[in-house]
Write a protein that holds these residues in place. Structure first.
Motif, PDB file in Angstrom:
ATOM      1  N   VAL A   1       0.893  -0.991   0.022  1.00 24.37           N
ATOM      2  CA  VAL A   1      -0.249  -0.156   0.116  1.00 24.37           C
ATOM      3  C   VAL A   1       0.991   0.996   0.113  1.00 24.37           C
ATOM      4  N   SER A   2       2.016   1.423   0.757  1.00 28.66           N
ATOM      5  CA  SER A   2       3.155   2.874   0.780  1.00 28.66           C
ATOM      6  C   SER A   2       3.146   2.692  -0.503  1.00 28.66           C
ATOM      7  N   SER A   3       3.882   1.689  -1.106  1.00 31.43           N
ATOM      8  CA  SER A   3       4.206   1.699  -2.255  1.00 31.43           C
ATOM      9  C   SER A   3       3.403   2.139  -4.010  1.00 31.43           C
ATOM     10  N   LEU A   4       1.942   1.960  -3.608  1.00 31.78           N
ATOM     11  CA  LEU A   4       0.879   2.039  -4.115  1.00 31.78           C
ATOM     12  C   LEU A   4       0.851   4.148  -3.985  1.00 31.78           C
ATOM     13  N   ALA A   5       0.879   4.513  -2.466  1.00 26.03           N
ATOM     14  CA  ALA A   5       0.441   6.086  -2.937  1.00 26.03           C
ATOM     15  C   ALA A   5       1.881   6.693  -2.782  1.00 26.03           C
ATOM     16  N   ARG A   6       3.236   5.671  -2.609  1.00 23.19           N
ATOM     17  CA  ARG A   6       4.147   6.591  -3.429  1.00 23.19           C
ATOM     18  C   ARG A   6       4.192   6.817  -4.429  1.00 23.19           C
ATOM     19  N   MET A   7       3.831   5.216  -5.929  1.00 22.60           N
ATOM     20  CA  MET A   7       3.860   5.652  -7.129  1.00 22.60           C
ATOM     21  C   MET A   7       2.512   6.716  -7.559  1.00 22.60           C
ATOM     22  N   VAL A   8       1.572   6.673  -6.505  1.00 19.73           N
ATOM     23  CA  VAL A   8      -0.012   7.371  -7.088  1.00 19.73           C
ATOM     24  C   VAL A   8       0.622   8.958  -7.016  1.00 19.73           C
ATOM     25  N   ALA A   9       1.838   9.696  -5.951  1.00 18.90           N
ATOM     26  CA  ALA A   9       1.874  10.335  -5.709  1.00 18.90           C
ATOM     27  C   ALA A   9       2.965  11.131  -6.666  1.00 18.90           C
ATOM     28  N   ASP A  10       3.973  10.302  -6.922  1.00 10.31           N
ATOM     29  CA  ASP A  10       4.634  10.452  -7.912  1.00 10.31           C
ATOM     30  C   ASP A  10       3.696  10.960  -9.535  1.00 10.31           C
TER      31      ASP A  10
ATOM     32  N   LYS B   1      -7.298  14.875 -14.753  1.00 14.65           N
ATOM     33  CA  LYS B   1      -8.748  13.918 -15.202  1.00 14.65           C
ATOM     34  C   LYS B   1      -7.194  12.984 -15.084  1.00 14.65           C
ATOM     35  N   VAL B   2      -5.935  13.455 -14.948  1.00 18.03           N
ATOM     36  CA  VAL B   2      -4.571  12.029 -15.473  1.00 18.03           C
ATOM     37  C   VAL B   2      -4.782  11.599 -14.036  1.00 18.03           C
ATOM     38  N   ALA B   3      -5.166  12.677 -13.025  1.00 11.66           N
ATOM     39  CA  ALA B   3      -5.361  12.170 -11.397  1.00 11.66           C
ATOM     40  C   ALA B   3      -6.807  10.853 -11.333  1.00 11.66           C
ATOM     41  N   LEU B   4      -7.737  11.275 -11.982  1.00 10.78           N
ATOM     42  CA  LEU B   4      -8.945   9.877 -11.334  1.00 10.78           C
ATOM     43  C   LEU B   4      -8.149   8.751 -12.911  1.00 10.78           C
ATOM     44  N   GLU B   5      -7.315   9.350 -13.741  1.00 11.45           N
ATOM     45  CA  GLU B   5      -7.094   7.619 -14.136  1.00 11.45           C
ATOM     46  C   GLU B   5      -6.066   6.621 -13.687  1.00 11.45           C
ATOM     47  N   THR B   6      -5.234   7.407 -12.586  1.00 10.34           N
ATOM     48  CA  THR B   6      -4.193   7.192 -11.824  1.00 10.34           C
ATOM     49  C   THR B   6      -4.733   6.184 -10.747  1.00 10.34           C
ATOM     50  N   LEU B   7      -5.754   6.804 -10.195  1.00 10.11           N
ATOM     51  CA  LEU B   7      -6.085   6.238  -9.123  1.00 10.11           C
ATOM     52  C   LEU B   7      -7.334   4.950  -9.775  1.00 10.11           C
TER      53      LEU B   7
ATOM     54  N   ILE C   1      -7.720  -1.690  -2.220  1.00 13.60           N
ATOM     55  CA  ILE C   1      -7.896  -1.070  -2.197  1.00 13.60           C
ATOM     56  C   ILE C   1      -9.658  -0.804  -1.926  1.00 13.60           C
ATOM     57  N   THR C   2      -9.751  -0.115  -0.920  1.00 15.66           N
ATOM     58  CA  THR C   2     -11.725   0.411  -0.750  1.00 15.66           C
ATOM     59  C   THR C   2     -11.849   2.089  -1.519  1.00 15.66           C
ATOM     60  N   THR C   3     -10.431   2.734  -0.949  1.00 15.89           N
ATOM     61  CA  THR C   3     -11.261   4.587  -0.788  1.00 15.89           C
ATOM     62  C   THR C   3      -9.213   4.601  -1.285  1.00 15.89           C
ATOM     63  N   ALA C   4      -9.835   5.888  -2.280  1.00 15.26           N
ATOM     64  CA  ALA C   4      -8.099   7.191  -2.756  1.00 15.26           C
ATOM     65  C   ALA C   4      -8.772   8.209  -2.171  1.00 15.26           C
ATOM     66  N   CYS C   5      -7.949   9.634  -3.035  1.00 17.57           N
ATOM     67  CA  CYS C   5      -8.022  10.702  -2.912  1.00 17.57           C
ATOM     68  C   CYS C   5      -6.946  11.840  -2.556  1.00 17.57           C
ATOM     69  N   ILE C   6      -6.914  12.397  -3.539  1.00 23.56           N
ATOM     70  CA  ILE C   6      -5.640  13.308  -3.415  1.00 23.56           C
ATOM     71  C   ILE C   6      -6.068  14.207  -3.207  1.00 23.56           C
TER      72      ILE C   6
ATOM     73  N   LEU D   1      -6.238  -0.147   6.975  1.00 22.57           N
ATOM     74  CA  LEU D   1      -5.209   0.234   6.930  1.00 22.57           C
ATOM     75  C   LEU D   1      -5.109   1.981   6.187  1.00 22.57           C
ATOM     76  N   SER D   2      -4.877   3.159   6.726  1.00 22.78           N
ATOM     77  CA  SER D   2      -4.747   4.362   6.208  1.00 22.78           C
ATOM     78  C   SER D   2      -3.434   4.621   5.921  1.00 22.78           C
ATOM     79  N   ILE D   3      -2.972   5.365   4.766  1.00 23.17           N
ATOM     80  CA  ILE D   3      -1.595   5.694   4.563  1.00 23.17           C
ATOM     81  C   ILE D   3      -1.742   6.418   4.430  1.00 23.17           C
ATOM     82  N   SER D   4      -1.122   8.342   3.810  1.00 21.85           N
ATOM     83  CA  SER D   4      -1.415   9.481   3.447  1.00 21.85           C
ATOM     84  C   SER D   4       0.293   9.627   3.114  1.00 21.85           C
ATOM     85  N   GLU D   5       0.110   9.943   2.074  1.00 18.38           N
ATOM     86  CA  GLU D   5       2.379  10.363   1.104  1.00 18.38           C
ATOM     87  C   GLU D   5       1.933  11.760   0.547  1.00 18.38           C
TER      88      GLU D   5
END
Length: 979
Positions: A49-58, A70-76, A85-90, A127-131
């Motif tokens: 999950v931490s790796s996914l969060a880092r990848m989404v952040a990059d 738009k790109v952010a929605l596609e990434t999520l 993964i149940t929920t994610a946001c930027i 499990l909730s992770i912020s990056e």
């Protein structure tokens, strides 16, 4: 549970033990495996999950920079391939929701506020992770991902299920194998058990166990076989012994028959021996009665001898008392004083003998009363210091500061022990010192244990004598035939018993020939808590008054310096010492920046005595601040006191010094409030009793004792009738009403006890009822407590011990004649003084007469001598100051102060003291001071001149006094009872 297990067969126990052990091991292993797998799986999930969060952040950096979600929605949306993964946001830089993703299977999710720092939040379900999202080192947003832990929990439950099935399967397999294999152990044991039971049941020890294995069970079978072999042999031996025992019993029966005859014979002999023993017991009882009778006779003999000795002693001391009351020539007064001292010494020996007889009879008792230790030591000093001074031996007393001053015990017996030990030390010390020291050994809430030591520098003792000194009676330190020192040795024997009765012991601590001895004893005393607390409060008051005051001790004796230093340090003073007068002067000169306020100066010192050192200190201008000076000396003679006063001392103390006396003197000299003088109850001044109007019957068979007692009673204005025996006393009380009867005990014709009983019997008649309350006082030598009991049983009210102490007699009379007891007017009372003396304005006549012993004529003579020697004293003082200097003027001032103070010229005393103080401070008195002094002198001289020439009445008995005294001495010889 444990009892049930113990009852199971051994094969069952083996199966259960193996099953329990294997199952427990499997459970531990499975639990460890499951815990490890759960932890590893969860850590893997967190890393994913931490790796996914880092990848989404990059990947979201460009979207945030261009504000294109738009790109952010596609990434999520790509996160849907991760079912956990149940929920994610930027979030953007301001924390506003920029893009979000939610699994369709979940209910709508309320996204939390943005937290622009990296974080990880765990609970049992998610499990909730912020990056953070970074651009060129600056945070421009944040990614938030929430993952479900459901799959992880399901995996954990599956692991548990599989583990339970495995454990159950292995347990069944283990039980089967254990049931088959346990027979290898249980079968040999069962066979051994069956063999032992067969031997026990049949009592056949020839049976043997069959070894089936070669292990411990086989060894056990061999051991049982060996034991059975031994038992079989011993059984055979026992049967043989039993046969021999039967043979012995027949022999014993024969012997017993012979023994009965011998017992009868011995019993007869024992009966004869018992009869002889009874006769011996009878003889022993008779011997004991004879011994008791002898002991009673000895006690009665001591009582009779005490009376016979005290009767002439009473006459001797009484006549000496009466003789010494008169004015006698110095030589005759000296002879009679020495005779009085010898008589008191003889009386002391008699008292020691009686005390020893009480100890032997176990009749000596110890009191338990509250007393002050300082008072006991002060009384001891009064008795011992004079003897020490006469021998030029220094008597020192050392206190420990922690000893309570108020104790509960027997002060009289304590003083008796101290007096015996100190007197004994002084007796054998020709030069040097005797030191009495008190040290606290132990103390609890109620009891204190003291160690008392008496150290001397006398002749010492041989080692063999040290071991016998307190083990044998009547032993002294000096055992030669010359008997240079005298004494009976009774004091040590009595002291030993008194110390034991007070819970202690006494011993010789050390002794060397010609170097001195140290004798120690211990005592147990009670502590008076309230009085001691009051005492501590009083001492605490000195802290603010004396703390830090500099004191200089000047003494050539090292022990004396040490003792004074310990006392002063306990009072919080700053103490320094000097070994002689010259060293003290040099020290005072060197300490002008921080001067001494007080000096304690010894008098007798080598090269320079204390009075000379004091004069040099006062005359030394290099000592800018003059200290107060107290002379501390073992010599309390008048000449020493006069030298001290002439040298300019501010106070005077006689060794040995008590802590309370030292403290009070220091406070007085320094002008502070005295402590112990306030605390102590001052004894009222002795006043003469007057029993005018009282009528007393004196019953005494000894002429001299009757004469002494009669004269003493008549001096109190008492009407005295005399009776010579008990029968004469009965006759006189019938003829005359008396206020009191003084009754001797042992008299011819009828003794005092029988006479008292008959007088009390007279009260049976109603007309003579007053005889029941008539005070009858026994006047006798009370050698034993039983004598006092006998006098009370006979009806006597009180007793006066012979030799009669006048003060004790006066106190007893005051007790039983209260209506007649009044204080006689003092000789210095204004009612009896001549009017011309009372008219003197410059003199306190009453005080002056009191100082000279209440003798008016002696005071007149003193005034005339003052006029003759100090007629021009004011001019003489001024002349001495001008011509000879301040030292001569100071000496003259000191002489004047003593004289004018004695005659009661207080105004003149103040004027002389003022000039004396100025001279001590190196100041010159003014002319006005001398004018005032001369005026006061002139006033005193004029008052003296106003007195008429007074010729005292002639002393008619003076020319016959010596002859009368010789006649009384002859009477003593004629009437003294033989001893």
């Amino acid at each position: 549970m444990r009892i049930t297990f113990n009852k199971l067969p051994i094969k069952t126990k083996l199966v259960l033990i193996i099953l329990f052990t294997s199952s427990f091991a499997l459970i531990l292993e499975g639990a460890g495996f499951i815990a490890y797998e759960h932890l590893r799986t969860r850590q893997d999930l967190e890393r994913d999950v931490s790796s996914l969060a880092r990848m989404v952040a990059d990947r979201s950096t460009a979207s945030l920079v261009s504000h294109n979600n738009k790109v952010a929605l596609e990434t999520l949306a790509a996160l849907k391939f991760k079912s956990v993964i149940t929920t994610a946001c930027i979030y953007d830089e301001q924390g506003v929701l920029f893009a979000h993703y939610q699994n369709d299977d979940n209910a709508p999710f309320e996204f939390p506020p943005a937290n622009l720092e990296a974080s990880q939040i765990k609970n049992s379900h998610y499990l909730s992770i912020s990056e953070p999202i970074m651009d060129n080192g600056k945070q421009i947003g944040q990614v938030f991902i929430r993952a479900s832990l459901g799959e992880l929990n399901l995996l954990w439950q599956n692991f548990l299920l599989y583990l339970g099935l495995i454990i159950l399967l292995i347990t069944v397999i283990t039980w089967g194998l254990t049931t088959l294999l346990q027979r290898v152990v249980s079968k040999p044991i069962e066979h051994l058990t069956a063999t032992v039971q067969s031997i026990t049941l049949n009592k056949d020890y020839s049976i043997r166990a069959k070894p089936e294995t070669h292990d411990e069970l086989g060894s056990l079978a061999f051991a049982i076989n060996g034991m059975l072999h031994v038992i079989e042999e011993r059984t055979h031996s026992f049967m043989q012994s039993y046969q021999r025992l039967e043979d012995s019993q027949w022999q014993l029966k024969s012997i017993n028959e012979n023994l009965e005859a011998r017992v009868k014979e011995r019993t007869l002999r024992l009966s004869e021996s018992n009869q002889q023993l009874k006769e011996l017991a009878t003889e022993a009882a008779l011997a004991k009665e004879a011994a008791d009778s002898a002991n009673t006779a000895k006690s009665q003999f001591l009582a009779n001898m005490s009376h016979e000795i005290r009767t002439p002693m009473n006459a001797i001391l009484g006549m000496l008392y009466l003789a010494l009351k008169n004015e006698l020539p110095p030589a005759l007064h000296n002879h009679l004083s020495k005779a009085q001292g010898a008589a008191h010494s003889l009386l002391s020996i008699i008292n020691d003998i009686l005390d020893f007889s009480k100890i032997e009879a176990d009749k000596l008792e110890i009191e338990s009363i509250e007393f002050c230790l300082d008072d006991v030591v002060e009384q001891l000093t009064d008795a011992v210091a004079l003897q020490a001074t006469q021998k030029d031996v220094e008597f020192l007393i050392r206190y420990s500061a922690n000893i309570p001053s108020i104790l509960i015990g027997d002060p009289l017996r304590l003083k008796q022990v101290l007096l015996n030990l100190c007197s004994n030390a002084l007796k054998f010390t020709e030069q040097g010192e005797v030191e009495l020291s008190f040290r606290q050994l132990d103390r609890n809430e109620n009891t204190v244990t003291l160690q008392i030591a008496v150290r001397d520098t006398g002749i010492g003792m041989l080692p063999e004598l040290q071991t016998r000194l307190f083990e044998e009676k009547f032993i002294q330190s000096e055992q030669s035939s010359v008997r240079r020192f005298g004494g009976t040795g009774l004091g040590l024997a009595i002291s030993k018993h008194l110390v034991r009765m007070m819970g202690g012991r006494i011993w010789v601590k050390e002794s060397q020939l010609n170097q001195g001895s140290t004798i120690c004893c211990t005592l147990q005393l009670q502590v008076a808590h309230e009085a001691e607390a009051h005492r501590r409060d009083l001492i605490a008051k000195t802290g603010s008054q004396l703390k830090g005051i500099r004191v200089l001790i000047v003494d050539d004796n090292e022990v004396a310096r040490e003792i004074l230093s310990e006392m002063l340090l306990a009072f919080q003073l700053d103490v320094s010492v000097a070994t002689n007068g010259l060293a003290a002067i040099q020290l005072l000169e060197a300490q002008n920046d921080n001067p001494f306020e007080l000096v304690l100066m010894d008098w007798r010192m080598p090269n320079m005595n204390g009075d000379e050192a004091i004069r040099r200190i006062h005359a030394n201008h290099a000592i800018t601040t003059q200290p107060k000076i107290i002379m501390v000396t073992a010599y309390g003679r008048e000449d020493v006191i006069q030298l001290a006063e002439q040298s300019g001392v501010n106070g005077f103390l006689v060794k040995p010094v008590s802590p309370s006396g030292l403290l009070d003197t220091i406070l007085t000299v320094l002008g502070r409030t005295r402590i112990f003088a306030i605390e102590k109850t001052q004894a009222p001044p002795q006043i003469t009793q007057n029993f005018s109007g009282a009528r007393i019957l004196l019953v005494e068979d000894n002429n001299i004792n009757r004469e002494f007692a009669g004269e003493l009673l008549r001096s109190l204005s008492i009407h005295v009738d005399e009776a010579v025996d008990g029968q004469d006393a009965i006759t006189k009380v019938r003829q005359q009403n008396y206020d009191l009867v003084l009754m001797d005990i042992q008299m011819p014709v009828m003794d005092g006890l029988e006479s008292t009983r008959r007088i009390r019997a007279l009260a049976n008649d109603a007309e003579n009822a007053h005889f029941a309350t008539l005070p009858i006082i026994a006047m006798t030598a009370l050698a034993r407590a039983s004598d006092d009991q006998a006098s009370q049983a006979a009806g006597m009210n009180d007793h006066v011990t012979k030799p009669v102490n006048p003060d004790a007699l006066f106190a007893t009379l005051a007790k039983w004649l209260p209506k007649y007891s009044v204080a006689a007017p003092s000789t210095s009372s204004s009612m009896e003084l001549p009017a011309e003396l009372l008219a003197l304005e410059s003199l306190q006549v009453q005080d002056g007469i009191h100082r000279i012993g209440g003798k008016v004529e002696a005071y007149r003579k003193q005034l005339q001598r003052f006029r003759e020697h100090y007629l021009d004293a004011g001019n003489e003082l001024q002349r001495l100051l001008t011509e000879q200097g301040s030292v001569a003027a100071e000496n003259y001032c000191h002489a004047l102060k003593g004289v004018v103070g004695n005659i009661g010229a207080f105004a003149l005393f103040e004027a002389v003291s003022h000039i004396d103080n100025l001279l001590k401070q190196a100041q010159t008195p003014s002319e006005n001071d001398f004018v005032k002094l001369r005026q006061l002198f002139e006033h005193v001289i004029n008052d003296i001149d106003s007195l008429s020439v007074h010729v005292p009445p002639p002393v008619l008995y003076a020319p016959l006094l010596t002859a009368q005294l010789l006649e009384k001495i002859e009477q003593l010889k004629d009437h003294s009872s033989p001893i």
